[in-house]
Every structure is written in C-alpha cells, then in structure tokens.
Design a protein around this motif. Sequence first.
Motif, PDB file in Angstrom:
ATOM      1  N   SER A  70      -0.981  11.703  -8.792  1.00  0.00           N
ATOM      2  CA  SER A  70       0.173  10.687  -9.971  1.00  0.00           C
ATOM      3  C   SER A  70       0.740  11.699 -10.855  1.00  0.00           C
ATOM      4  CB  SER A  70      -1.077  10.114 -11.087  1.00  0.00           C
ATOM      5  OG  SER A  70      -1.671  11.487 -11.859  1.00  0.00           O
ATOM      6  N   ASP A 103       0.074  -0.786   5.403  1.00  0.00           N
ATOM      7  CA  ASP A 103      -0.930  -0.989   4.963  1.00  0.00           C
ATOM      8  C   ASP A 103      -1.581   0.587   4.412  1.00  0.00           C
ATOM      9  OD1 ASP A 103      -4.228  -2.390   6.639  1.00  0.00           O
ATOM     10  OD2 ASP A 103      -3.888  -1.220   4.302  1.00  0.00           O
ATOM     11  N   GLY A 104      -1.981   0.736   3.155  1.00  0.00           N
ATOM     12  CA  GLY A 104      -2.653   2.032   2.909  1.00  0.00           C
ATOM     13  C   GLY A 104      -3.951   1.910   3.284  1.00  0.00           C
ATOM     14  N   GLY A 105      -4.342   1.308   4.056  1.00  0.00           N
ATOM     15  CA  GLY A 105      -5.597   1.312   3.798  1.00  0.00           C
ATOM     16  C   GLY A 105      -5.490   2.223   6.222  1.00  0.00           C
ATOM     17  N   PRO A 133       4.428   1.490  -2.112  1.00  0.00           N
ATOM     18  CA  PRO A 133       3.099   1.289  -2.723  1.00  0.00           C
ATOM     19  C   PRO A 133       2.300   1.786  -1.331  1.00  0.00           C
ATOM     20  CG  PRO A 133       4.553  -1.180  -2.523  1.00  0.00           C
ATOM     21  CD  PRO A 133       5.602   0.340  -1.759  1.00  0.00           C
ATOM     22  N   TYR A 134       2.733   1.533  -0.580  1.00  0.00           N
ATOM     23  CA  TYR A 134       1.569   2.752   0.449  1.00  0.00           C
ATOM     24  C   TYR A 134       1.054   4.007   0.240  1.00  0.00           C
ATOM     25  CZ  TYR A 134      -0.038   5.439   4.934  1.00  0.00           C
ATOM     26  OH  TYR A 134      -1.180   5.976   5.944  1.00  0.00           O
ATOM     27  N   VAL A 145       0.479   4.663  -3.215  1.00  0.00           N
ATOM     28  CA  VAL A 145       0.772   4.369  -4.446  1.00  0.00           C
ATOM     29  C   VAL A 145      -0.765   4.608  -4.253  1.00  0.00           C
ATOM     30  CG1 VAL A 145       0.464   3.286  -6.919  1.00  0.00           C
ATOM     31  CG2 VAL A 145       2.457   3.987  -5.602  1.00  0.00           C
ATOM     32  N   SER A 146      -1.395   3.291  -2.992  1.00  0.00           N
ATOM     33  CA  SER A 146      -2.716   3.120  -3.232  1.00  0.00           C
ATOM     34  C   SER A 146      -3.096   4.130  -2.210  1.00  0.00           C
ATOM     35  CB  SER A 146      -2.577   1.490  -2.515  1.00  0.00           C
ATOM     36  OG  SER A 146      -1.487   1.744  -0.928  1.00  0.00           O
ATOM     37  N   ARG A 147      -2.945   4.508  -1.484  1.00  0.00           N
ATOM     38  CA  ARG A 147      -3.331   5.842  -0.592  1.00  0.00           C
ATOM     39  C   ARG A 147      -3.859   7.002  -1.445  1.00  0.00           C
ATOM     40  NH1 ARG A 147      -5.234   5.141   4.786  1.00  0.00           N
ATOM     41  NH2 ARG A 147      -5.563   7.407   5.999  1.00  0.00           N
ATOM     42  N   TYR A 148      -2.996   7.796  -2.107  1.00  0.00           N
ATOM     43  CA  TYR A 148      -3.144   8.912  -2.860  1.00  0.00           C
ATOM     44  C   TYR A 148      -3.146   8.485  -3.647  1.00  0.00           C
ATOM     45  CZ  TYR A 148      -2.526  10.246   2.291  1.00  0.00           C
ATOM     46  OH  TYR A 148      -2.257   9.793   4.094  1.00  0.00           O
ATOM     47  N   GLY A 149      -2.649   7.370  -4.553  1.00  0.00           N
ATOM     48  CA  GLY A 149      -2.744   7.895  -5.931  1.00  0.00           C
ATOM     49  C   GLY A 149      -1.487   8.717  -6.790  1.00  0.00           C
ATOM     50  N   ALA A 169       4.029   5.200  -9.353  1.00  0.00           N
ATOM     51  CA  ALA A 169       4.823   3.904  -8.596  1.00  0.00           C
ATOM     52  C   ALA A 169       6.381   4.261  -8.911  1.00  0.00           C
ATOM     53  CB  ALA A 169       4.249   2.726  -8.812  1.00  0.00           C
TER      54      ALA A 169
END
Length: 523
Positions: A86, A115-117, A259-260, A262-266, A269
């Motif tokens: 971040s 897909d961040g998953g 966003p990938y 942001v969601s997967r690694y923090g 944005a």
Amino acid sequence: MSAPGRPYYLGLDFSTQQLKVVAVDETLNAVHESNVHFDSELPEYGTKDGVHIHSDGLRVTSPVLMWVKALDIVLEKMRSDGFDFSRVEALSGSGQQHGSVYWKRGASLVLEGLDGGKPLHKLLEGCFAVPDSPVWMDSSTAEQCQRLEEAVGGAQRLADITGSRAYERFTGNQIAKIYQTSPVKYSETERISLVSSFAASLFLGRYAEVDYSDGSGMNLMDIQTKNWAPPCLTATAPHLQAKLGNPVPSTTVLGAVCPYFVSRYGFSADCKVVAFTGDNPGSLAGMRLQEGDVAVSLGTSDTLFLWIKEPKPTVEGHVFCNPVESCAFMALICFKNGSLTRQRVRDESAGGSWDAFSDALRSTSMGNDGNIGIYFDVMEITPPAVGVHRFNKEMSRVASFSRQVDIRALVEGQFMAKRVHAEKLGYKIVPGTKVLATGGASSNSDIVQVLADVFNAPVYTIDTANSACLGSAYRAKHGVEAKRGVSFADAVRHAQEPKLVATPGPGAEQETRTLLSENRPDC
Ligand SMILES: O=C(CO)[C@@H](O)[C@H](O)CF
C-alpha cells in the motif's frame, strides 16, 4: 527502515534469466529486493539461462507464461516477507530489449476482468497467439533484415530513420518472420507488445503503450518523429500500426494499477504505473548517466552506454531515444572482444597474472611511444573485423611488440576504439564529462587509469548489478514528479554517488589526440 507511511517506488526488471524487483524509499534507499530465477524456480518451462535455443541454433525464445508466473511468484514472496504494497506510490519496469509478445484476439477482455482470487498465469492461459516469444538472442531473421533494408533504401537509410541498421534480434524483423511463417498466428494477434510494455500491461489491466526508448530498438520507429515509420511498417507486415498502438514518452504515467493488484496484494488504487522501458535504457537511468557521460561495462563483451544530444546513426552501434530526457538520445555500442581478449593477452604476455599485467601498464607510458594494437581474437561486432594488427609510430605494420608494449597496446587500443566509435555516433566529451566504469576489469586501477587517459575524463565506478531494476524504481519516482517539471537528475539527487577511481594523467588530451589523429588505423 523508512519512516512509517513514507512512499515507496517499485522497480521491476524482466531480464533474460530472472525477474528482479527492488523497492526504494523517497531518499532512494533500497528497502526491499526480491527475484525469481527462471531456470531454477520455474523448472517446468525447461529453459536454460531463461531461454530455449532451438535446433537450428538461430531461433531463441522464452515462454511468455513463464514471465507471467514469475510475477505471481515474486509478488507472493514479497507479500510473505511482509512488504507493504500500500506504500507504493508508483512503479515502473524494464524488460530485455527487442523481445515481443503476441496477445491473442480477446485477451484485452481477460486483462480488463482479472479475478483477484486467482494467479495471473492461470487467468492468462490461452491469451497468447505465440506462446514462445522471440527474444534478443534470436538470429533467425537475416532474410527479413535484408528485405527491410532494401525496402527503405539501404542499411544507412534504415539507421538514419530508426537508429540502427537491420538487426536479426530487432522486433520488426521478428514480427515480419511470424507474419511470413505463421500467418494464422499473426492474424489471431490483436496486440503486439515488447517485453517491457507486456509487463506494464499486466499491472494496468489493459494493453500498455510502447515507450519511445524501447520502441527505438525495433527497426520500426522514427527516432526523430517518435512515430512508427511508415516505410518500415509497410515492409514488415500488414495492419501493424493497429497491433502496436502508438508509442509514448518514457516518462508517461500510463494509469493506475488495475483492481486485481489492489484486491490480491493490497496495492493502493492510486498506485501509478509509469511506462516500462528496455533493460539498457533502464540501466542508463540506474547509472544516472547525464549529458556528456559515458558508461563502459567491461565484461565478456564490452558495452558502451552514451548520452547523446545530436545523434549521427551509423551502421555500427545503436541509437535509442533517451529514457529520461525526451529531447536527448542514448547510444549503445557492443564490442565482442572484451575480457576474454584481455585474459588471453594476460596469459601470453603477463604469465597469467593480473599483477604482472598491471606492472606492464605502470612500466609503459601513456601513448605507448606511438605503438598501436588492434586485437580482434574473434569476429568483432564494432567494426565487423577479425585478427591482430600492430603498428609502430611510423604507421608501419609490425609482427610483434615487447610484452609490456603489447599489454598497453591492447588496453589503449580497446579504449581508443570505444572513443572513436562513440564520437562517430555523435558523442562529445564536454566539461564535466564522467566515465562510469562497471564490470570485472573496472576493479583494476591500472586499467581504469588508461581509460581516464584515453577519454581525458575522470573515471568513477558504480555497481550496476541491479542498474536496470534500480533505474526502473528511479523512473517510477520521476514519472510522478515529471509533470511538476522536476528533472530526472533532481528526482534522483539522493541516490548514492559513484566512486572516483582515476583522473587523466598530465598530457592526456594531447597524447590521445595524437593517437586518435586521422592517419591512425580505424580501429
Ligand atoms: O540486445 C540487447 C541490446 O541491444 C541486449 O542488451 C538485450 O537488451 C539484453 F536483454
């Protein structure tokens, strides 16, 4: 450790054998480093030194999904090590020059909806029309090179337009070969990236533009207009401009991470993605080369990095757009007879001892009493010639020198060749010129003293092990500051200073001028 919350800048280098990452804080201190070595950590791809050399000995490729999976792994390593993504305000990167990636029709939609998953290498399976990307070691496009030079009016004309004559490894010739030998794959390709812009695309979640500096290593871009050169596009393949997009300045902020990440690694944005570039332009940034400076990498082959204001492209060497100053250029000249030739002369004339080699340099004088040697043990790149040639001060060819004179003639000859070819490309030694020496021989104080004398400039040493990666982190910081008018030099003023190791001896300029005068051999 940096103060909590202070911004980080991330640099990535997708080089031939590994993916390297470095994070620096705002004073440019490295706060985190990581890497993924392709051969040992991704054995499922079966590469050697990061590539596949095919049975013809000419075709050389790397699996593009290996590079994708390496990014998955290195970011997972950093997350496991507790790296705080971040805090990354901006990131940039570099990639091995000339390599190319062929995105299959529909891949842009996959990129936009990651897909961040899931890991990237799973999400991007089937997204590449050419799974094995041609890389800079490939030399299978001689026919395409010949056609391109003929189409535009010859080797020098092509160099005038694109900064280089046609080279087999250059991207345009690789694209031409794919179009001619795999037309279905070419038609399935909706976007062609360089390794650098391919890597930037992963972070952006869309196709990233090619930057001017790496784009000038393709034999496709006009280095003066910074646009694709129509005669080169036409001679290469149809509908090419649509597949390439438009090149952008190397300082361009392409957008924010998708966003990938942001969601997967923090990642924040707001983390900016600054245009990625080629590894050598990245190294120029990492070495903080400035106008008048020259970097000499003394390795197996010797490589010269030059900052040039007014280039004079020739059929030797390469002129690229400068990655940190849009109105300047950089040149790269490779000399194949580097350390192996120095070692051969050390073995024959100094009994295999570097101490005796240095003693010979100290016991002979600058200018070597007019004796000059050219030592091309193997076919030289610059110029394309081979053989050992010795001349005395009367310019008469001689069969041999004394051992001491031979050693000085080798070292002075190698460095004079570098200065001669650099000046032919438009390089000028100006007040304040620095020579940055890197590579094994730069640790020999007597060899770098000869370098200082021949260039009549002070020599500094700098660690370039991670120069491309570090240069990418520097460029990330500069990218977010450039729009406020901050120069690259100011953006990186806190970086560690190179170490002064030699200054020109008395009379260096006059001695060198004599040696380099017009009537001496064109080494
Ligand atoms: O081909 C080269 C430069 O023109 C090499 O230095 C590659 O950039 C290495 F990756």
